[in-house]
Design a protein around this motif. Structure first.
Motif, short mmCIF file in Angstrom:
data_model
loop_
_atom_site.label_atom_id
_atom_site.label_comp_id
_atom_site.label_asym_id
_atom_site.label_seq_id
_atom_site.Cartn_x
_atom_site.Cartn_y
_atom_site.Cartn_z
N LEU A 50 0.87 -1.18 0.00
CA LEU A 50 0.00 0.00 0.00
C LEU A 50 0.90 1.23 0.00
CD1 LEU A 50 -2.84 -0.65 2.62
CD2 LEU A 50 -3.12 -0.26 0.18
N SER A 103 -9.27 1.02 2.05
CA SER A 103 -8.50 0.48 0.93
C SER A 103 -8.07 -0.95 1.20
CB SER A 103 -7.26 1.35 0.67
OG SER A 103 -7.61 2.66 0.32
N LEU A 104 -7.58 -1.20 2.40
CA LEU A 104 -7.09 -2.53 2.74
C LEU A 104 -8.24 -3.55 2.74
CD1 LEU A 104 -4.75 -4.33 3.48
CD2 LEU A 104 -4.99 -3.62 5.87
N ARG A 105 -9.38 -3.16 3.28
CA ARG A 105 -10.54 -4.06 3.26
C ARG A 105 -10.95 -4.37 1.82
NH1 ARG A 105 -12.54 -0.47 7.57
NH2 ARG A 105 -12.16 -1.49 9.57
N ARG A 111 -8.95 -10.28 -3.00
CA ARG A 111 -7.63 -10.89 -3.10
C ARG A 111 -7.64 -12.14 -3.98
NH1 ARG A 111 -4.66 -14.47 -0.44
NH2 ARG A 111 -6.29 -14.99 1.07
N TYR A 120 1.41 -8.08 3.27
CA TYR A 120 1.54 -6.76 2.66
C TYR A 120 2.48 -5.87 3.46
CZ TYR A 120 -1.45 -4.43 6.18
OH TYR A 120 -1.97 -3.90 7.34
N VAL A 122 3.38 -1.43 3.98
CA VAL A 122 2.96 -0.06 3.72
C VAL A 122 4.21 0.75 3.41
CG1 VAL A 122 0.82 -0.08 5.03
CG2 VAL A 122 2.95 0.47 6.21
N TRP A 135 0.09 3.71 10.64
CA TRP A 135 -0.61 2.46 10.37
C TRP A 135 0.06 1.28 11.07
CZ3 TRP A 135 -5.31 1.63 9.06
CH2 TRP A 135 -5.70 0.34 8.69
N TYR A 142 -3.46 -0.38 12.15
CA TYR A 142 -4.10 -1.64 11.77
C TYR A 142 -4.91 -2.27 12.90
CZ TYR A 142 -0.59 -4.27 14.35
OH TYR A 142 0.18 -4.78 15.34
N PRO A 150 0.85 -5.11 8.92
CA PRO A 150 1.78 -5.13 7.79
C PRO A 150 3.07 -5.87 8.16
CG PRO A 150 1.73 -2.95 8.78
CD PRO A 150 0.65 -3.75 9.44
#
Length: 275
Positions: A50, A103-105, A111, A120, A122, A135, A142, A150
């Motif tokens: 991300l 965005s992550l959701r 996926r 992932y 960041v 984050w 998170y 992450p």
């Protein structure tokens, strides 16, 4: 003025056009106005990153710190997504982090369709570095949103503190009329939120950065060291800010080093390191 390389920019945009026509680049709006996520998909069940470009929480500088960075991650074998987060007069806490969470959701829910791995990182630049660094914390990132941690945090000339050495424009945009509130500054000073559980972190910055004081990276490295968090710190000679990929500069190759750091973190064989 941004350090824009016209030839490289044209090449990047041409590659993006070809990739978009092939369906491997897309843009999806998020819930809040003028926010969205750009997807740069290679599939292969590869991990993803991300990317959060900078801009002092007043802009999202994707031309220098987004598109070319995403394509470079693709070339190195990673899926990439650029978060076009909330900025300007509506960039108040917690909106930018809310956008990262959304965005992550969105990515995780798609996926399997995109053949994107679950692991992932960041990666943030300047004020986007502050957002990426936040984050990684329990209180602001998170864990607060009930989302996966992450594997690594990658920071390029990041804003870290909201205190004495902050970038004042970023602080004003993020904290708004409460920007002088000491308790709020403490809350959003990432160096104050680091715990031993913080993800392994890669940092680079010019030692005499004219925009964001170098003390930001020093404070982050010190907090990571004091909490036993693996990190790699790459100080660079010079006074520049906003280099992005930094092609042809003293920081050229930093992204490859960050990816090597990520791979080492995946293997579990990682140590603190200052280059």
């Amino acid at each position: 003025m941004f350090p824009l390389n016209v030839s490289d920019t044209v090449d990047t945009l041409n590659i993006m056009r070809a990739r978009a026509e092939a369906g491997s680049i897309f843009y999806s709006p998020l819930a809040r106005k003028d926010t969205g996520v750009y997807g740069f998909i290679i599939g292969k069940n590869a991990p993803f990153v991300l990317i959060m470009p900078g801009g002092g929480y007043g802009d999202v500088c994707s031309l220098i710190e987004g598109y070319s960075v995403a394509l470079k991650f693709n070339a190195l074998g990673y899926n990439a997504f650029i978060v076009n987060y909330t900025v300007g007069k509506i960039a108040r806490y917690t909106y930018p982090a809310d956008d990262v969470a959304e965005s992550l959701r969105f990515i995780l829910s798609n996926r399997e369709k995109w053949k994107v791995g679950e692991n992932y990182a960041v990666c943030g630049f300047s004020a986007g570095g502050h957002l990426a660094a936040c984050w990684g914390t329990d209180a602001l990132g998170y864990k607060n949103y009930g989302l996966p941690k992450p594997q690594v945090v990658i920071l390029a000339y990041p804003v870290i503190t909201m205190g004495e050495y902050t970038h004042k424009g970023s602080r004003k945009n993020l904290l708004g009329k409460y920007c002088a509130d000491a308790a709020l500054q403490e809350c959003y000073s990432v160096e104050r939120q680091i715990a031993p559980s913080y993800p392994p972190t890669f940092i680079w910055q010019c030692k005499n950065d004219k925009v964001v004081p170098f003390e930001n990276s020093l404070a982050m490295a010190r907090a990571l060291r004091n909490n036993g968090v693996p990190y790699e710190f790459m100080p660079v000679e010079g006074c520049a800010h906003g280099w992005g990929l930094a092609k042809g500069t003293a920081a050229d190759g930093w992204l490859e080093k960050a990816v090597r750091f990520w791979k080492t973190a995946e293997s579990g064989c990682i140590q603190r390191k200052t280059l």
